[in-house]
Scaffold this motif. Structure first.
Motif, PDB file in Angstrom:
ATOM      1  N   SER A  64     -35.217  23.614 -22.973  1.00 40.15           N
ATOM      2  CA  SER A  64     -34.257  24.730 -23.553  1.00 40.15           C
ATOM      3  C   SER A  64     -33.944  25.795 -22.550  1.00 40.15           C
ATOM      4  CB  SER A  64     -35.161  25.418 -24.886  1.00 40.15           C
ATOM      5  OG  SER A  64     -34.299  26.223 -25.160  1.00 40.15           O
ATOM      6  N   SER A  65     -32.731  26.291 -22.413  1.00 36.71           N
ATOM      7  CA  SER A  65     -32.418  27.134 -21.358  1.00 36.71           C
ATOM      8  C   SER A  65     -31.734  28.424 -22.307  1.00 36.71           C
ATOM      9  CB  SER A  65     -31.214  26.740 -20.760  1.00 36.71           C
ATOM     10  OG  SER A  65     -30.611  27.632 -19.854  1.00 36.71           O
ATOM     11  N   PRO A  66     -32.048  29.601 -21.926  1.00 33.61           N
ATOM     12  CA  PRO A  66     -31.512  30.767 -22.832  1.00 33.61           C
ATOM     13  C   PRO A  66     -29.987  31.069 -22.273  1.00 33.61           C
ATOM     14  CG  PRO A  66     -32.873  31.780 -20.726  1.00 33.61           C
ATOM     15  CD  PRO A  66     -32.942  29.959 -20.875  1.00 33.61           C
ATOM     16  N   VAL A  67     -29.624  30.517 -21.312  1.00 35.98           N
ATOM     17  CA  VAL A  67     -28.071  30.769 -20.816  1.00 35.98           C
ATOM     18  C   VAL A  67     -27.084  29.499 -20.814  1.00 35.98           C
ATOM     19  CG1 VAL A  67     -28.921  32.797 -19.465  1.00 35.98           C
ATOM     20  CG2 VAL A  67     -28.716  30.459 -18.340  1.00 35.98           C
ATOM     21  N   SER A  68     -25.898  29.617 -20.597  1.00 34.60           N
ATOM     22  CA  SER A  68     -24.910  28.680 -20.383  1.00 34.60           C
ATOM     23  C   SER A  68     -24.157  28.825 -19.209  1.00 34.60           C
ATOM     24  CB  SER A  68     -24.036  28.735 -21.842  1.00 34.60           C
ATOM     25  OG  SER A  68     -23.216  29.840 -21.916  1.00 34.60           O
ATOM     26  N   TYR A  69     -24.624  29.864 -18.479  1.00 33.92           N
ATOM     27  CA  TYR A  69     -23.942  30.076 -17.184  1.00 33.92           C
ATOM     28  C   TYR A  69     -24.471  28.957 -16.217  1.00 33.92           C
ATOM     29  CZ  TYR A  69     -22.904  34.553 -19.329  1.00 33.92           C
ATOM     30  OH  TYR A  69     -22.393  35.573 -20.080  1.00 33.92           O
ATOM     31  N   ASP A  70     -23.737  28.499 -15.105  1.00 33.57           N
ATOM     32  CA  ASP A  70     -24.333  27.659 -14.105  1.00 33.57           C
ATOM     33  C   ASP A  70     -25.504  28.226 -13.469  1.00 33.57           C
ATOM     34  OD1 ASP A  70     -22.136  26.035 -14.747  1.00 33.57           O
ATOM     35  OD2 ASP A  70     -20.991  26.552 -12.923  1.00 33.57           O
ATOM     36  N   LEU A  71     -26.597  27.610 -13.112  1.00 29.14           N
ATOM     37  CA  LEU A  71     -27.756  28.066 -12.512  1.00 29.14           C
ATOM     38  C   LEU A  71     -27.771  27.450 -11.132  1.00 29.14           C
ATOM     39  CD1 LEU A  71     -30.193  27.855 -15.272  1.00 29.14           C
ATOM     40  CD2 LEU A  71     -29.315  30.004 -14.267  1.00 29.14           C
ATOM     41  N   PHE A  72     -27.855  28.079 -10.060  1.00 27.33           N
ATOM     42  CA  PHE A  72     -27.868  27.756  -8.696  1.00 27.33           C
ATOM     43  C   PHE A  72     -29.145  27.460  -7.662  1.00 27.33           C
ATOM     44  CE2 PHE A  72     -23.483  29.886  -9.546  1.00 27.33           C
ATOM     45  CZ  PHE A  72     -22.754  28.558  -9.475  1.00 27.33           C
ATOM     46  N   SER A  73     -30.254  28.224  -8.364  1.00 29.22           N
ATOM     47  CA  SER A  73     -31.269  28.033  -7.612  1.00 29.22           C
ATOM     48  C   SER A  73     -32.669  28.439  -8.488  1.00 29.22           C
ATOM     49  CB  SER A  73     -31.275  29.386  -6.466  1.00 29.22           C
ATOM     50  OG  SER A  73     -32.597  29.442  -5.537  1.00 29.22           O
ATOM     51  N   VAL A  74     -33.690  27.601  -8.212  1.00 23.25           N
ATOM     52  CA  VAL A  74     -34.834  27.865  -8.912  1.00 23.25           C
ATOM     53  C   VAL A  74     -35.989  28.126  -7.926  1.00 23.25           C
ATOM     54  CG1 VAL A  74     -35.100  25.198  -9.110  1.00 23.25           C
ATOM     55  CG2 VAL A  74     -36.537  27.004 -10.835  1.00 23.25           C
ATOM     56  N   PHE A  75     -37.121  28.998  -8.176  1.00 25.64           N
ATOM     57  CA  PHE A  75     -38.162  29.264  -7.468  1.00 25.64           C
ATOM     58  C   PHE A  75     -39.296  29.217  -8.197  1.00 25.64           C
ATOM     59  CE2 PHE A  75     -41.436  31.058  -4.664  1.00 25.64           C
ATOM     60  CZ  PHE A  75     -41.033  30.408  -3.294  1.00 25.64           C
ATOM     61  N   MET A  76     -40.417  28.533  -8.059  1.00 23.68           N
ATOM     62  CA  MET A  76     -41.794  28.596  -8.819  1.00 23.68           C
ATOM     63  C   MET A  76     -42.895  29.083  -7.962  1.00 23.68           C
ATOM     64  SD  MET A  76     -40.244  27.464 -11.553  1.00 23.68           S
ATOM     65  CE  MET A  76     -41.903  27.581 -12.662  1.00 23.68           C
ATOM     66  N   LEU A  77     -43.476  30.190  -8.642  1.00 24.70           N
ATOM     67  CA  LEU A  77     -44.494  30.720  -8.004  1.00 24.70           C
ATOM     68  C   LEU A  77     -46.070  29.839  -8.368  1.00 24.70           C
ATOM     69  CD1 LEU A  77     -43.743  34.625  -8.217  1.00 24.70           C
ATOM     70  CD2 LEU A  77     -44.506  33.157  -5.909  1.00 24.70           C
ATOM     71  N   SER A  78     -45.948  29.554  -9.632  1.00 25.41           N
ATOM     72  CA  SER A  78     -47.031  28.897 -10.131  1.00 25.41           C
ATOM     73  C   SER A  78     -46.275  28.043 -11.481  1.00 25.41           C
ATOM     74  CB  SER A  78     -48.199  29.578 -10.666  1.00 25.41           C
ATOM     75  OG  SER A  78     -47.637  30.742 -11.733  1.00 25.41           O
ATOM     76  N   SER A  79     -47.301  27.331 -12.306  1.00 26.66           N
ATOM     77  CA  SER A  79     -46.862  26.769 -13.367  1.00 26.66           C
ATOM     78  C   SER A  79     -46.649  27.773 -14.631  1.00 26.66           C
ATOM     79  CB  SER A  79     -48.077  25.787 -14.226  1.00 26.66           C
ATOM     80  OG  SER A  79     -48.257  24.639 -13.274  1.00 26.66           O
ATOM     81  N   ASN A  80     -47.043  28.967 -14.440  1.00 22.81           N
ATOM     82  CA  ASN A  80     -46.704  30.148 -15.324  1.00 22.81           C
ATOM     83  C   ASN A  80     -45.889  31.212 -14.708  1.00 22.81           C
ATOM     84  OD1 ASN A  80     -48.503  28.805 -17.245  1.00 22.81           O
ATOM     85  ND2 ASN A  80     -50.322  29.425 -15.865  1.00 22.81           N
ATOM     86  N   ASP A  81     -45.298  30.961 -13.753  1.00 21.87           N
ATOM     87  CA  ASP A  81     -44.467  32.113 -13.076  1.00 21.87           C
ATOM     88  C   ASP A  81     -43.316  31.364 -12.394  1.00 21.87           C
ATOM     89  OD1 ASP A  81     -43.284  34.369 -12.447  1.00 21.87           O
ATOM     90  OD2 ASP A  81     -45.262  34.957 -11.186  1.00 21.87           O
ATOM     91  N   GLY A  82     -42.242  31.590 -12.728  1.00 24.65           N
ATOM     92  CA  GLY A  82     -40.748  31.082 -12.022  1.00 24.65           C
ATOM     93  C   GLY A  82     -39.757  31.843 -12.490  1.00 24.65           C
ATOM     94  N   TRP A  83     -38.692  31.646 -11.450  1.00 26.73           N
ATOM     95  CA  TRP A  83     -37.392  32.235 -11.595  1.00 26.73           C
ATOM     96  C   TRP A  83     -36.221  31.255 -11.389  1.00 26.73           C
ATOM     97  CZ3 TRP A  83     -37.123  37.336 -13.049  1.00 26.73           C
ATOM     98  CH2 TRP A  83     -38.296  38.066 -13.028  1.00 26.73           C
ATOM     99  N   ALA A  84     -35.191  31.694 -11.934  1.00 28.07           N
ATOM    100  CA  ALA A  84     -33.906  30.899 -11.577  1.00 28.07           C
ATOM    101  C   ALA A  84     -32.678  31.841 -11.533  1.00 28.07           C
ATOM    102  CB  ALA A  84     -33.523  29.592 -12.775  1.00 28.07           C
ATOM    103  N   VAL A  85     -31.642  31.707 -10.914  1.00 31.73           N
ATOM    104  CA  VAL A  85     -30.612  32.728 -10.751  1.00 31.73           C
ATOM    105  C   VAL A  85     -29.300  31.755 -10.850  1.00 31.73           C
ATOM    106  CG1 VAL A  85     -31.751  34.475  -9.741  1.00 31.73           C
ATOM    107  CG2 VAL A  85     -30.406  32.965  -8.145  1.00 31.73           C
ATOM    108  N   GLY A  86     -28.088  32.526 -11.102  1.00 30.96           N
ATOM    109  CA  GLY A  86     -26.774  31.814 -11.153  1.00 30.96           C
ATOM    110  C   GLY A  86     -25.667  32.697 -11.467  1.00 30.96           C
ATOM    111  N   ALA A  87     -24.562  32.163 -12.053  1.00 28.47           N
ATOM    112  CA  ALA A  87     -23.410  32.580 -12.348  1.00 28.47           C
ATOM    113  C   ALA A  87     -23.577  33.999 -13.123  1.00 28.47           C
ATOM    114  CB  ALA A  87     -22.159  31.772 -12.829  1.00 28.47           C
ATOM    115  N   GLU A  88     -22.549  34.692 -13.255  1.00 36.32           N
ATOM    116  CA  GLU A  88     -22.222  35.855 -14.226  1.00 36.32           C
ATOM    117  C   GLU A  88     -23.868  36.612 -13.919  1.00 36.32           C
ATOM    118  OE1 GLU A  88     -19.740  36.842 -15.778  1.00 36.32           O
ATOM    119  OE2 GLU A  88     -18.687  34.775 -15.089  1.00 36.32           O
TER     120      GLU A  88
END
Length: 204
Positions: A64-88
Motif C-alpha cells: 500500500s502506498s499513501p501517494v499516487s505521484y511518481d516515486l523516483f528514489s528509495v533508501f532504507m536504513l533498516s527494516s523499520n526505517d526507510g524513505w522514498a521521494v518523488g514528484a510534487e
C-alpha cells in the motif's frame, strides 16, 4: 560495516547470475524507478504512480502506498526505517508497519529525484524543476528543511560517504564538504549525469 556494504560483499563473493523475476505490476505505465535491498530476505522498489513493491526473499509483492505521484528514489536504513521521494515534492517514510506522508519543506516547489540517508538523524534529497531548477533538502531527525534552492541546473542523484563528504549530480557535479555544496569541474563540459555511487572518498 553498514548493511549496504555487507550485502555487496556477500554477493561479490559468490558466483551469481542474473535471473528474470516476476513483476506483480504488469502495466508499463507504472514502471519501477528505484530499488534498495536490505538483505536477501527484504528489499523495496518504487515507481510510477506511487507504486511500491516489497521483496520477501522469494517474490515481489505490491504494498500500500499513501501517494499516487511518481516515486523516483528509495533508501532504507533498516527494516523499520526507510524513505522514498518523488514528484510534487512527495516524501514518504516507512516505520516498519506502513508508508506515511511526511510534509515537504516550506518553500520547496520542485520534484525530488534522489534520497540518501546518512543515519536516522541525517539525510539528503535532491531534485528541482523548470521553475525552481536546483533544490536540496535535509533531514535533521525531526523534519525536512530546504537547504538550498537556486537557479543552477536540477540534480538527479545524491550519494553520501559520511555526514561531511558527499556528491550530487545532474547537469552539474557538486560536492558536500561538511558545511556547503561546492560546484566541481565537469570533465565532459556539458555532461548530464543520472546517477552517482561512491566506493570511498577517493573512488567513485
Amino acid at each position: 560495516m553498514c548493511i549496504r556494504d555487507s550485502f555487496y560483499s556477500s554477493i561479490l563473493s559468490q558466483p551469481y547470475e542474473w535471473q528474470v523475476v516476476s513483476n506483480p505490476i504488469q502495466d508499463e505505465a507504472t514502471a519501477l524507478t528505484s530499488v534498495y535491498i536490505i538483505d536477501s530476505n527484504e528489499g523495496w522498489a518504487v515507481g510510477r504512480m506511487g507504486k511500491i513493491l516489497q521483496w520477501d526473499g522469494s517474490s515481489w509483492k505490491v504494498t500500500s502506498s499513501p501517494v499516487s505521484y511518481d516515486l523516483f528514489s528509495v533508501f532504507m536504513l533498516s527494516s523499520n526505517d526507510g524513505w522514498a521521494v518523488g514528484a510534487e515534492g512527495a516524501i514518504i517514510h516507512w516505520n516498519g508497519n506502513s508508508w506515511n506522508i511526511v510534509p515537504y519543506p516550506t518553500g520547496m516547489k520542485g520534484i525530488l529525484r534522489s534520497v540518501y540517508m546518512v543515519g536516522p538523524n541525517d539525510g539528503w534529497a535532491v531534485g528541482g524543476s523548470l521553475s525552481t531548477l536546483q533544490e536540496i533538502i535535509r533531514w535533521n531527525g525531526n523534519s525536512w528543511s530546504l537547504f538550498r534552492s537556486t537557479s543552477q541546473p536540477s540534480l538527479t542523484s545524491v550519494f553520501m560517504i559520511t555526514s561531511s563528504d558527499g556528491w550530487a549530480v545532474g547537469e552539474d557535479i557538486i560536492h558536500w564538504d561538511g558545511s556547503k555544496w561546492i560546484l566541481v569541474s565537469d570533465p565532459l563540459k556539458d555532461g548530464y549525469y543520472r546517477s552517482v555511487f561512491m566506493m570511498s572518498s577517493n573512488e567513485g
